[in-house]
Design a protein around this motif. Structure first.
Motif, short mmCIF file in Angstrom:
data_model
loop_
_atom_site.label_atom_id
_atom_site.label_comp_id
_atom_site.label_asym_id
_atom_site.label_seq_id
_atom_site.Cartn_x
_atom_site.Cartn_y
_atom_site.Cartn_z
N ASP A 1 0.84 -1.19 0.00
CA ASP A 1 0.00 0.00 0.00
C ASP A 1 0.88 1.24 0.00
O ASP A 1 1.92 1.30 0.66
CB ASP A 1 -0.89 -0.01 1.24
N ALA A 2 0.48 2.26 -0.76
CA ALA A 2 1.29 3.48 -0.88
C ALA A 2 1.55 4.11 0.47
O ALA A 2 2.64 4.65 0.72
CB ALA A 2 0.59 4.47 -1.81
N GLY A 3 0.58 4.04 1.37
CA GLY A 3 0.76 4.61 2.70
C GLY A 3 1.82 3.87 3.49
O GLY A 3 2.61 4.48 4.22
N GLU B 1 5.26 4.84 2.17
CA GLU B 1 5.67 6.16 2.62
C GLU B 1 6.17 6.12 4.07
O GLU B 1 7.18 6.75 4.40
CB GLU B 1 4.49 7.14 2.51
N GLU B 2 5.49 5.38 4.93
CA GLU B 2 5.90 5.32 6.34
C GLU B 2 7.22 4.55 6.50
O GLU B 2 8.02 4.89 7.38
CB GLU B 2 4.80 4.66 7.18
N VAL B 3 7.43 3.53 5.68
CA VAL B 3 8.70 2.80 5.73
C VAL B 3 9.86 3.74 5.36
O VAL B 3 10.91 3.74 6.00
CB VAL B 3 8.68 1.59 4.78
N ALA C 1 14.51 7.04 7.01
CA ALA C 1 15.13 8.37 7.04
C ALA C 1 15.45 8.80 8.47
O ALA C 1 16.47 9.44 8.73
CB ALA C 1 14.22 9.39 6.36
N ALA C 2 14.58 8.44 9.41
CA ALA C 2 14.81 8.79 10.81
C ALA C 2 16.04 8.09 11.36
O ALA C 2 16.61 8.53 12.37
CB ALA C 2 13.59 8.43 11.65
N ARG C 3 16.49 7.04 10.72
CA ARG C 3 17.65 6.28 11.15
C ARG C 3 18.88 6.57 10.30
O ARG C 3 19.89 5.86 10.38
CB ARG C 3 17.32 4.79 11.14
N GLY C 4 18.80 7.58 9.47
CA GLY C 4 19.95 7.97 8.67
C GLY C 4 20.09 7.27 7.35
O GLY C 4 21.11 7.41 6.67
N VAL C 5 19.10 6.50 6.96
CA VAL C 5 19.10 5.87 5.64
C VAL C 5 18.27 6.78 4.74
O VAL C 5 17.09 6.54 4.48
CB VAL C 5 18.52 4.44 5.69
N ASP C 6 18.89 7.82 4.28
CA ASP C 6 18.18 8.90 3.59
C ASP C 6 18.93 9.33 2.33
O ASP C 6 19.82 8.62 1.85
CB ASP C 6 18.01 10.08 4.55
N GLU C 7 18.58 10.51 1.82
CA GLU C 7 19.20 10.99 0.59
C GLU C 7 20.70 11.24 0.76
O GLU C 7 21.48 11.03 -0.17
CB GLU C 7 18.49 12.27 0.13
#
Length: 260
Positions: A211-213, A216-218, A223-229
């Motif tokens: 599900d798209a939602g 998005e939450e995953v 990102a909150a754990r530093g796995v981001d851009e």
């Protein structure tokens, strides 16, 4: 063996029984007796030819080594982008010289995160010419090759391991799937046996079918754990930096071996 490295096995071809042809007599070069060519002279000729080929190969390797060292002459042992990443991200970089894999680790609120990627993906990337043909007149990104990365997350107060397979490219993580292993050791062990056992387990649905939602939450959770851009931009840049260092060392090792 790494959790991100597949065990490629090629099927063995069955060989049909065939009649063996009669063995030919060994070839012997015919030299007139008047020339007086002895076995000692022949050995001397072979030795001289070997030394000549060694010298030529060593010189070619030396030329390539000189060129590649010149390309990184201004590079620092610890480049600025690496220092900045370590300082601002909170991730530790474990890089063993001679290995093609890099491990990033971090602690986050009782969780242990370990992200692994391999520089081998660089050699499989498209060349700039191939990318230009596909993109037409569009400008080619400085670092555009995709690199696979595997993230393992464990918790102090929970059993099991959450493993996420991704591809990072152009500053973005593309999630492939999310696996959960009730046995945390199985999810984090890097042995060949553990890798084989994981292959027989359900790895979860394809991420893009969720599900798209949920998707998005995953992504927010990561990102909150530093796995981001920032991380997705760092990995290709560091992979390129490490691959160049390993290549230069490889040239030097082979050259010294040939010259010995």
């Amino acid at each position: 063996m790494s959790a991100i490295r597949a065990l490629n096995r090629l099927p063995l071809a069955r060989l049909s029984a065939v009649a063996r042809p009669a063995r030919a007599a060994p070839f012997r070069a015919a030299f007139p007796r008047s020339l007086g060519v002895s076995s000692l002279a022949m050995r001397g000729f072979a030795s001289s030819a070997r030394r000549g080929s060694d010298t030529l190969l060593a010189q070619k390797l030396a030329d390539e080594l000189k060129f590649e060292r010149g390309a990184i002459a201004e590079a620092e042992d610890t480049p600025e982008f690496l220092t900045k990443f370590k300082t601002e991200s909170g991730w530790s970089v474990e890089d063993v010289a001679g290995n093609d894999e890099v491990t990033l680790t971090r602690q986050h609120d009782g969780e242990t995160l370990r992200l692994m990627f391999s520089i081998a993906d660089i050699q499989q990337a498209e060349t700039p010419e191939e990318m230009d043909e596909e993109m037409g007149d569009a400008p080619t990104p400085a670092v555009a090759f995709p690199i696979r990365a595997s993230l393992a997350v464990t918790k102090k107060n929970a059993q099991g391991s959450l493993n996420i397979d991704t591809v990072c490219q152009q500053g973005t993580f593309l999630i492939d799937n999310i696996s959960f292993y009730p046995d945390g050791k199985l999810g984090t062990d890097l042995t060949a046996e553990a890798d084989w056992r994981r292959r027989g387990l359900y790895i979860g649905p394809s991420f893009d079918t969720l599900d798209a939602g949920v998707q998005e939450e995953v992504e927010k959770w990561l990102a909150a754990r530093g796995v981001d851009e920032t991380m997705a931009s760092f990995i290709p840049e560091y992979a390129e930096f490490k691959e160049q260092k390993e290549y230069v060392q490889w040239l030097d090792n082979v050259k010294k071996f040939i010259e010995a």
